[in-house]
Design a protein around this motif. Structure first.
Motif, PDB file in Angstrom:
ATOM      1  N   GLU A 112       0.826  -1.206   0.000  1.00 54.32           N
ATOM      2  CA  GLU A 112       0.000   0.000   0.000  1.00 54.32           C
ATOM      3  C   GLU A 112       0.861   1.256   0.000  1.00 54.32           C
ATOM      4  O   GLU A 112       0.526   2.238  -0.667  1.00 54.32           O
ATOM      5  N   ALA A 113       1.978   1.229   0.738  1.00 53.58           N
ATOM      6  CA  ALA A 113       2.861   2.399   0.791  1.00 53.58           C
ATOM      7  C   ALA A 113       3.469   2.667  -0.584  1.00 53.58           C
ATOM      8  O   ALA A 113       3.545   3.810  -1.032  1.00 53.58           O
ATOM      9  N   ILE A 114       3.875   1.600  -1.265  1.00 51.44           N
ATOM     10  CA  ILE A 114       4.459   1.749  -2.608  1.00 51.44           C
ATOM     11  C   ILE A 114       3.397   2.266  -3.569  1.00 51.44           C
ATOM     12  O   ILE A 114       3.645   3.154  -4.376  1.00 51.44           O
ATOM     13  N   CYS A 115       2.201   1.714  -3.467  1.00 50.57           N
ATOM     14  CA  CYS A 115       1.103   2.119  -4.354  1.00 50.57           C
ATOM     15  C   CYS A 115       0.810   3.607  -4.157  1.00 50.57           C
ATOM     16  O   CYS A 115       0.627   4.348  -5.119  1.00 50.57           O
ATOM     17  N   THR A 116       0.807   4.044  -2.895  1.00 51.56           N
ATOM     18  CA  THR A 116       0.536   5.451  -2.590  1.00 51.56           C
ATOM     19  C   THR A 116       1.665   6.336  -3.108  1.00 51.56           C
ATOM     20  O   THR A 116       1.428   7.377  -3.720  1.00 51.56           O
ATOM     21  N   LEU A 117       2.907   5.899  -2.885  1.00 50.69           N
ATOM     22  CA  LEU A 117       4.071   6.640  -3.387  1.00 50.69           C
ATOM     23  C   LEU A 117       3.967   6.854  -4.893  1.00 50.69           C
ATOM     24  O   LEU A 117       4.281   7.921  -5.415  1.00 50.69           O
ATOM     25  N   LEU A 118       3.518   5.822  -5.577  1.00 54.86           N
ATOM     26  CA  LEU A 118       3.445   5.877  -7.038  1.00 54.86           C
ATOM     27  C   LEU A 118       2.176   6.559  -7.541  1.00 54.86           C
ATOM     28  O   LEU A 118       1.988   6.687  -8.746  1.00 54.86           O
ATOM     29  N   GLY A 119       1.314   6.955  -6.599  1.00 50.42           N
ATOM     30  CA  GLY A 119       0.090   7.645  -7.020  1.00 50.42           C
ATOM     31  C   GLY A 119      -1.012   6.711  -7.474  1.00 50.42           C
ATOM     32  O   GLY A 119      -1.813   7.055  -8.327  1.00 50.42           O
ATOM     33  N   HIS A 120      -1.059   5.503  -6.903  1.00 50.51           N
ATOM     34  CA  HIS A 120      -2.098   4.516  -7.233  1.00 50.51           C
ATOM     35  C   HIS A 120      -2.215   4.316  -8.743  1.00 50.51           C
ATOM     36  O   HIS A 120      -3.278   4.545  -9.330  1.00 50.51           O
ATOM     37  N   PRO A 121      -1.104   3.942  -9.378  1.00 52.46           N
ATOM     38  CA  PRO A 121      -1.144   3.783 -10.835  1.00 52.46           C
ATOM     39  C   PRO A 121      -2.135   2.700 -11.247  1.00 52.46           C
ATOM     40  O   PRO A 121      -2.354   1.738 -10.519  1.00 52.46           O
ATOM     41  N   ARG A 122      -2.734   2.878 -12.413  1.00 54.69           N
ATOM     42  CA  ARG A 122      -3.766   1.934 -12.872  1.00 54.69           C
ATOM     43  C   ARG A 122      -3.225   0.903 -13.845  1.00 54.69           C
ATOM     44  O   ARG A 122      -3.868  -0.115 -14.080  1.00 54.69           O
ATOM     45  N   PHE A 123      -2.064   1.220 -14.438  1.00 56.12           N
ATOM     46  CA  PHE A 123      -1.514   0.298 -15.424  1.00 56.12           C
ATOM     47  C   PHE A 123      -0.026   0.090 -15.191  1.00 56.12           C
ATOM     48  O   PHE A 123       0.674   1.005 -14.769  1.00 56.12           O
ATOM     49  N   CYS A 124       0.446  -1.082 -15.508  1.00 61.59           N
ATOM     50  CA  CYS A 124       1.876  -1.372 -15.443  1.00 61.59           C
ATOM     51  C   CYS A 124       2.525  -0.842 -16.719  1.00 61.59           C
ATOM     52  O   CYS A 124       1.840  -0.398 -17.629  1.00 61.59           O
ATOM     53  N   PRO A 125       3.856  -0.878 -16.788  1.00 62.84           N
ATOM     54  CA  PRO A 125       4.509  -0.345 -17.994  1.00 62.84           C
ATOM     55  C   PRO A 125       4.127  -1.090 -19.280  1.00 62.84           C
ATOM     56  O   PRO A 125       4.309  -0.565 -20.370  1.00 62.84           O
ATOM     57  N   HIS A 126       3.593  -2.300 -19.169  1.00 63.33           N
ATOM     58  CA  HIS A 126       3.124  -3.023 -20.356  1.00 63.33           C
ATOM     59  C   HIS A 126       1.676  -2.683 -20.674  1.00 63.33           C
ATOM     60  O   HIS A 126       1.071  -3.295 -21.549  1.00 63.33           O
ATOM     61  N   ASN A 127       1.134  -1.751 -19.894  1.00 68.07           N
ATOM     62  CA  ASN A 127      -0.240  -1.322 -20.076  1.00 68.07           C
ATOM     63  C   ASN A 127      -1.275  -2.369 -19.641  1.00 68.07           C
ATOM     64  O   ASN A 127      -2.389  -2.393 -20.153  1.00 68.07           O
ATOM     65  N   HIS A 128      -0.900  -3.227 -18.714  1.00 63.44           N
ATOM     66  CA  HIS A 128      -1.858  -4.169 -18.138  1.00 63.44           C
ATOM     67  C   HIS A 128      -2.424  -3.557 -16.859  1.00 63.44           C
ATOM     68  O   HIS A 128      -1.683  -2.920 -16.110  1.00 63.44           O
ATOM     69  N   PRO A 129      -3.717  -3.750 -16.604  1.00 66.18           N
ATOM     70  CA  PRO A 129      -4.306  -3.118 -15.417  1.00 66.18           C
ATOM     71  C   PRO A 129      -3.730  -3.633 -14.106  1.00 66.18           C
ATOM     72  O   PRO A 129      -3.484  -4.830 -13.950  1.00 66.18           O
ATOM     73  N   ILE A 130      -3.488  -2.725 -13.172  1.00 65.48           N
ATOM     74  CA  ILE A 130      -3.027  -3.098 -11.832  1.00 65.48           C
ATOM     75  C   ILE A 130      -4.272  -3.229 -10.946  1.00 65.48           C
ATOM     76  O   ILE A 130      -5.021  -2.266 -10.816  1.00 65.48           O
ATOM     77  N   PRO A 131      -4.503  -4.413 -10.359  1.00 70.52           N
ATOM     78  CA  PRO A 131      -5.692  -4.545  -9.496  1.00 70.52           C
ATOM     79  C   PRO A 131      -5.660  -3.496  -8.373  1.00 70.52           C
ATOM     80  O   PRO A 131      -4.609  -3.229  -7.807  1.00 70.52           O
ATOM     81  N   GLU A 132      -6.812  -2.907  -8.108  1.00 74.63           N
ATOM     82  CA  GLU A 132      -6.915  -1.892  -7.055  1.00 74.63           C
ATOM     83  C   GLU A 132      -6.723  -2.484  -5.677  1.00 74.63           C
ATOM     84  O   GLU A 132      -7.161  -3.593  -5.411  1.00 74.63           O
ATOM     85  N   GLY A 133      -6.114  -1.715  -4.788  1.00 79.17           N
ATOM     86  CA  GLY A 133      -6.043  -2.097  -3.385  1.00 79.17           C
ATOM     87  C   GLY A 133      -6.921  -1.168  -2.576  1.00 79.17           C
ATOM     88  O   GLY A 133      -7.484  -0.214  -3.122  1.00 79.17           O
ATOM     89  N   ALA A 134      -7.003  -1.431  -1.269  1.00 79.35           N
ATOM     90  CA  ALA A 134      -7.821  -0.572  -0.406  1.00 79.35           C
ATOM     91  C   ALA A 134      -7.327   0.865  -0.481  1.00 79.35           C
ATOM     92  O   ALA A 134      -8.116   1.814  -0.456  1.00 79.35           O
ATOM     93  N   CYS A 135      -5.993   1.050  -0.606  1.00 83.65           N
ATOM     94  CA  CYS A 135      -5.422   2.409  -0.639  1.00 83.65           C
ATOM     95  C   CYS A 135      -5.947   3.188  -1.842  1.00 83.65           C
ATOM     96  O   CYS A 135      -6.167   4.391  -1.746  1.00 83.65           O
ATOM     97  N   CYS A 136      -6.135   2.511  -2.971  1.00 88.04           N
ATOM     98  CA  CYS A 136      -6.587   3.202  -4.182  1.00 88.04           C
ATOM     99  C   CYS A 136      -8.021   3.695  -4.004  1.00 88.04           C
ATOM    100  O   CYS A 136      -8.375   4.783  -4.440  1.00 88.04           O
ATOM    101  N   ARG A 137      -8.851   2.866  -3.362  1.00 88.53           N
ATOM    102  CA  ARG A 137     -10.248   3.255  -3.170  1.00 88.53           C
ATOM    103  C   ARG A 137     -10.345   4.382  -2.153  1.00 88.53           C
ATOM    104  O   ARG A 137     -11.108   5.320  -2.341  1.00 88.53           O
ATOM    105  N   GLN A 138      -9.535   4.321  -1.095  1.00 87.71           N
ATOM    106  CA  GLN A 138      -9.559   5.372  -0.073  1.00 87.71           C
ATOM    107  C   GLN A 138      -9.116   6.706  -0.638  1.00 87.71           C
ATOM    108  O   GLN A 138      -9.615   7.739  -0.249  1.00 87.71           O
ATOM    109  N   SER A 139      -8.125   6.673  -1.558  1.00 90.14           N
ATOM    110  CA  SER A 139      -7.538   7.931  -2.011  1.00 90.14           C
ATOM    111  C   SER A 139      -8.550   8.785  -2.759  1.00 90.14           C
ATOM    112  O   SER A 139      -8.358   9.971  -2.927  1.00 90.14           O
ATOM    113  N   GLU A 140      -9.635   8.145  -3.211  1.00 90.99           N
ATOM    114  CA  GLU A 140     -10.650   8.907  -3.924  1.00 90.99           C
ATOM    115  C   GLU A 140     -11.197  10.032  -3.056  1.00 90.99           C
ATOM    116  O   GLU A 140     -11.496  11.108  -3.531  1.00 90.99           O
ATOM    117  N   ASP A 141     -11.345   9.762  -1.776  1.00 87.33           N
ATOM    118  CA  ASP A 141     -11.957  10.809  -0.957  1.00 87.33           C
ATOM    119  C   ASP A 141     -11.032  11.292   0.162  1.00 87.33           C
ATOM    120  O   ASP A 141     -11.463  11.966   1.075  1.00 87.33           O
TER     121      ASP A 141
END
Ligand SMILES: [Zn+2]
Ligand SMILES: [Zn+2]
Length: 219
Positions: A112-141
């Protein structure tokens, strides 16, 4: 406490996940793609452990339990790829990590810390979707200062460009020629009918998909 899942099983689950992403999974496809020798015994083990369901015609599917396990590994794998590309500034090839090693670059406890550091990215460098974690959903609000992609920035709020995602180099050069470079203040001017950002005095209309490549640092 459940016992540790073997690397071989993890490889089968990852290969099943990526095959399902592209349509459906078959035993042949899994055997071609998994970074391990997919034997009949291994498939039987995966099914007995409740991770996959096999159908008579050579097709297979992740069970709910299999999906949960694979999702976590896929998430760490793809976040690690982003970390290598965006933070270390390397290409996947330069990192010299084998495809099956990426998930080991991110420890489960810091995902979660890495995901937050990276800004909750949605795609990997190959353009494949990164499954959302709880941190990504929380960051919305949550209104804290993190790096987010500019399509998530409220209209009118000024942020600074942190980086442009390295997934497509010509695109980075194009944005850079338009003035979108790290450190520059930027804001969303409008979302509809087209997505328009304002970068200093220049207004730039972008496809929203491209806007997702621009990561900004909120004050
Ligand atoms: Zn990838
Ligand atoms: Zn996240």
């Amino acid at each position: 406490m459940h016992e540790r899942i073997s690397d071989e099983i993890i490889e089968v689950l990852e290969a099943t996940w990526t095959s399902e992403e592209r349509g459906s999974a078959s035993e042949q496809r899994i055997a071609d793609e998994a970074m391990t020798d997919v034997t009949e015994a291994l498939l039987v083990e995966c099914e007995e452990e409740g991770f996959i369901k096999r159908f008579g015609n050579g097709q297979l599917k992740l069970t709910d339990q299999g999906r949960r396990t694979a999702e976590e590994v896929i998430r760490r794998h793809r976040l690690a790829e982003r970390l290598v590309v965006d933070v270390l500034g390397m290409t996947i090839e330069e990192s010299e990590a084998d495809a099956c090693e990426f998930e080991h670059l991110v420890a489960p406890g810091v995902t979660e810390a890495i995901c937050t550091l990276l800004g909750h990215p949605r795609f990997c460098p190959h353009n494949h979707p990164i499954p959302e974690g709880a941190c990504c959903r929380q960051s919305e609000d949550r209104l804290n200062s993190v790096v987010i992609s500019i399509d998530r920035l409220p209209i009118g709020e000024i942020a600074r460009v942190a980086y442009v995602s390295a997934r497509n180099f010509p695109r980075i050069q194009k944005l850079s020629s338009l003035g979108v470079t790290p450190g520059i203040p930027i804001k969303v001017h409008q979302r509809f009918p087209s997505f328009v950002i304002q970068c200093e005095e220049t207004q730039i209309a972008l496809e929203e998909e491209i806007a997702r490549d621009i990561y900004v640092w909120r004050k």
